[in-house]
Design a protein around this motif. Structure first.
Motif, short mmCIF file in Angstrom:
data_model
loop_
_atom_site.label_atom_id
_atom_site.label_comp_id
_atom_site.label_asym_id
_atom_site.label_seq_id
_atom_site.Cartn_x
_atom_site.Cartn_y
_atom_site.Cartn_z
N ARG A 1 44.57 48.96 43.19
CA ARG A 1 43.96 48.52 44.50
C ARG A 1 42.83 49.43 44.49
N LEU A 2 42.67 50.85 44.23
CA LEU A 2 41.41 51.23 44.38
C LEU A 2 40.37 50.71 43.33
N SER A 3 41.05 50.29 42.22
CA SER A 3 40.04 49.89 41.04
C SER A 3 39.37 48.62 41.48
N ASP A 4 40.09 48.00 42.28
CA ASP A 4 39.28 46.49 42.59
C ASP A 4 38.14 46.80 43.57
N THR A 5 38.09 48.19 44.18
CA THR A 5 36.82 48.73 45.19
C THR A 5 35.79 49.24 44.41
N LEU A 6 36.11 49.78 42.93
CA LEU A 6 35.28 50.60 42.34
C LEU A 6 34.73 50.04 41.16
N VAL A 7 35.37 49.14 40.51
CA VAL A 7 34.87 48.84 39.23
C VAL A 7 34.98 47.00 38.98
N GLU A 8 34.08 46.50 38.33
CA GLU A 8 34.27 45.02 37.95
C GLU A 8 33.93 45.04 36.39
N LEU A 9 34.73 44.54 35.76
CA LEU A 9 34.42 44.12 34.34
C LEU A 9 34.26 42.85 33.83
N HIS A 10 33.31 42.81 33.29
CA HIS A 10 32.83 41.31 32.78
C HIS A 10 32.34 41.31 31.32
N GLY A 11 33.13 40.26 30.79
CA GLY A 11 32.76 40.37 29.17
C GLY A 11 33.44 38.82 28.94
N GLN A 12 33.52 38.32 27.49
CA GLN A 12 33.63 37.11 27.21
C GLN A 12 35.25 37.00 27.30
N HIS A 13 36.18 37.92 27.44
CA HIS A 13 37.42 37.63 27.57
C HIS A 13 37.80 38.14 28.97
N ASP A 14 37.10 38.03 29.77
CA ASP A 14 37.30 38.31 31.21
C ASP A 14 38.29 37.39 32.18
N ASP A 15 39.44 37.75 32.07
CA ASP A 15 40.33 36.88 32.68
C ASP A 15 40.74 37.52 34.07
N LEU B 1 25.74 36.79 42.59
CA LEU B 1 26.60 37.22 43.65
C LEU B 1 26.53 38.48 44.11
N SER B 2 25.58 39.23 43.16
CA SER B 2 25.53 40.69 43.36
C SER B 2 24.37 40.87 44.54
N GLU B 3 24.88 40.96 45.73
CA GLU B 3 24.10 41.46 46.75
C GLU B 3 24.39 42.50 47.54
N GLU B 4 24.12 42.83 48.81
CA GLU B 4 24.35 44.10 49.28
C GLU B 4 25.87 44.49 49.42
N ARG B 5 26.68 43.20 49.53
CA ARG B 5 28.08 43.62 49.72
C ARG B 5 28.75 43.97 48.42
N ASN B 6 28.12 44.11 47.29
CA ASN B 6 28.61 44.72 46.14
C ASN B 6 28.05 46.06 45.84
N ARG B 7 27.21 46.52 46.90
CA ARG B 7 26.96 48.05 46.50
C ARG B 7 28.06 48.83 46.59
N GLY B 8 27.97 49.92 45.59
CA GLY B 8 29.23 50.82 45.42
C GLY B 8 30.18 50.54 44.36
N VAL B 9 30.01 49.52 43.91
CA VAL B 9 30.93 49.00 42.70
C VAL B 9 30.14 49.12 41.39
N THR B 10 30.84 49.82 40.52
CA THR B 10 30.40 50.00 39.23
C THR B 10 30.48 48.88 38.35
N MET B 11 29.51 48.02 38.02
CA MET B 11 29.95 46.93 37.15
C MET B 11 29.57 47.13 35.77
N ILE B 12 30.75 46.74 34.89
CA ILE B 12 30.85 47.02 33.32
C ILE B 12 30.72 45.61 32.82
N PHE B 13 29.84 45.63 31.67
CA PHE B 13 29.66 44.28 30.77
C PHE B 13 29.74 44.90 29.52
N ASP B 14 31.05 44.31 28.95
CA ASP B 14 31.34 44.55 27.63
C ASP B 14 30.88 43.54 26.61
#
Length: 550
Positions: free
Chosen positions: A119-133, A443-456
């Motif tokens: 639940r914490l990770s949902d507010t901390l990190v977003e992972l994006h990649g070719q197999h991002d399900d 989608l990345s606007e002010e509401r997404n600040r504070g989230v670490t985005m990871i692109f694999d």
């Protein structure tokens, strides 16, 4: 944002301490060097489900610690408060994996479950990649993504409230119909029982009173004769008369007895008073024991009737008045049942109408947002060399629910005239990466600040000017926030604000992975390696310098 990542004995990492910064953080290295292990380790401490065996061979346990910086309004604070965990500007997550597979997690030095970590990770990190399900490629989440882009929390709240009222109204109607059907099945019993109870009309504690009266009357016949004899013996023909005569005689002789009879006269006077009291009590008892034999018969009949009715309904005799009230209430409900059902049916229709109106407003807001998102995607795809591709947000009727009655899906057509289809089935690897990047930028606007985005390796399959465009969009996306990119593209790596190189080494016949922060000279070497391969040429170095110069 993610400030630090400490890894101990995970897979081929023995010890690793990384300090991340705001902006675009780039990790590069040869295939198999261990870049994916970093993401596996981060996912482990965040509670994600991944590899089963993570502990480095020969180690007793593996451990990962992640340190995040939380802004004042960060969503993670709410999760911490709800879980009863300490809240501060610094969030420290630690998780240990023993060699036997047991996993233990801590949040700010407090034990925490994997569910809390996720639940914490949902507010901390977003992972994006070719197999991002877990995110943009999962069609089940497209409606949530569109709602976030549309900023329609008020419309959503109205639909949820209307849905809850609609569901409640339907449940109340169903419960009333079921209760009415049940009561109709026992209508004959209810009417007979209520009539029987009303006819008898037992009072509270009446059974005990009747039982006492009955026993008193039964005993009266046996004791009244003796009490009557005692009354006669106490009366004027008995003790009272004798004592009266004695007192009269003593009082006549008292004057001549020179005071010797005064005490006797006083005692006899007191005895006369007590005798009189006893006589009155006995007389009252005789009056009380005077009864009509028919009264005993009536008392017994009513007592037995109350007890029989109590046995019939399997309740205590004193509970019969309450039972009568309950059954009368059920009968009254049955008699007004049709009226109640009609009223509840009207309430359901009103709730349905309110939900339909709220859902219609929500659908209209989604349609408008979808048009804006499609236009924004067209603008973002052009710099990524996909100006001929078409992105569409399709909204179709879906099952009504608390989130409305719309089904949302992102579809793409990569070439003019080509059929459109689901995002993750139509686009090739390189195209998919760019679609995801463009969508994330939109989608990345002010509401997404504070989230670490990871692109694999989201830039896999692209190069040259397209890779440069991808890098520039990532750099723009990292402005004012934090983006981590695992990449094989020198064009992307050159745009990073911070650069780490992942390498493998062999110590004592054991393969280990290291991560090294690069200064300006080392970055040039790494970009030249990425451009030319194992043999770094002067031309590759010149190209690397040109990329770094921008």
């Amino acid at each position: 944002m993610l400030r630090a990542l400490e890894i101990r004995d995970m897979l081929i990492i023995d010890r690793l301490d990384l300090m991340f910064q705001p902006g675009l953080n780039v990790l590069t290295g040869e295939t198999g060097a261990g870049k994916s292990i970093l993401l596996d380790s981060l996912g482990f401490v965040l509670g994600w489900r991944g590899r089963a065996e993570l502990v480095r061979s020969g180690a007793a346990q593996g451990e990962v610690t992640a340190v995040f910086e939380l802004s004042s309004g960060h969503a993670a604070r709410g999760v911490l408060e709800e879980a009863g965990l300490p809240v501060s500007d610094e969030l420290i997550l630690r998780r240990v994996n023993s060699a036997d597979g047991r996993k233990t997690g801590w949040v700010n030095d407090r034990r925490a479950s994997g569910e809390v970590l996720r639940r914490l990770s949902d507010t901390l990190v977003e992972l994006h990649g070719q197999h991002d399900d877990r995110g943009l490629l999962n069609p089940s989440g497209h409606r949530t993504i569109l709602d976030s882009y549309a900023a329609i929390s008020a419309e959503l709240a109205a639909v949820r409230a209307a849905w809850a009222e609609r569901r409640g109204a339907r449940k109340r109607l169903e419960a009333a119909e079921a209760a009415l059907a049940e009561m109709r099945a026992e209508e004959e019993f209810l009417r007979h029982a209520v009539e029987e109870l009303d006819t008898l009309a037992p009072g509270p504690e009446e059974e005990a009173e009747l039982d006492t009266r009955r026993r008193t009357m039964q005993a009266a016949e046996r004791i009244r004769e003796d009490i009557a004899r005692a009354s006669d013996a106490l009366g004027y023909e008995g003790a009272e008369g004798a004592m009266a005569n004695a007192l009269r005689w003593l009082e006549g002789a008292s004057d001549k007895a020179e005071g010797r009879l005064e005490a006797a006269i006083a005692a006899l006077t007191r005895a006369m008073a007590e005798l009189d009291e006893a006589g009155r009590e006995v007389a009252e008892c005789l009056d009380a024991l005077e009864f009509n034999p028919h009264d005993l018969e009536e008392t017994e009949e009513r007592l037995f009737a109350i007890r029989g009715l109590a046995r019939k309904h399997q309740v205590a005799p004193d509970a019969l008045p309450e039972l009568a009230a309950t059954l009368s209430g059920r009968l009254a409900t049955l008699e007004r049942g049709a009226e109640d059902i009609a009223e509840l049916t009207r309430a359901v229709k009103e709730a349905d109408g309110a939900y339909d109106a709220a859902a219609e407003r929500l659908s209209a807001a989604r349609v408008q947002a979808a048009e804006r998102l499609d236009a924004a995607m067209a603008t973002e795809l052009a710099p990524l060399k996909m100006e001929r591709a078409v992105f569409r947000t399709e909204i179709t009727p879906g099952e009504p629910g608390p989130e409305g009655r719309d089904a949302v899906a992102f579809t793409v057509a990569t070439n003019p005239g080509a059929p459109s289809g689901p995002l993750n089935k139509i686009a090739s690897g390189g195209e998919l990466s760019r679609f995801l990047l463009a969508l994330k930028v939109c989608l990345s606007e002010e509401r997404n600040r504070g989230v670490t985005m990871i692109f694999d390796e989201i830039d896999r399959g692209v190069g040259g000017a397209t890779a440069d465009a991808v890098g520039r969009r990532l750099k723009a996306l990292a402005g004012g926030g934090q983006v981590l990119v695992v990449t094989h593209s020198p064009q992307v790596a050159a745009l990073g604000a911070h650069h780490w190189r992942v390498q493998k080494r062999i110590e004592q016949e054991m393969t280990l992975s290291t991560v090294t922060p690069l200064d300006a000279d080392a970055r040039e070497d790494e970009l030249a390696r990425m451009l030319s391969g194992d043999t770094v040429t002067p031309e590759a170095r010149a190209a690397a310098r040109a990329l770094l110069a921008g």
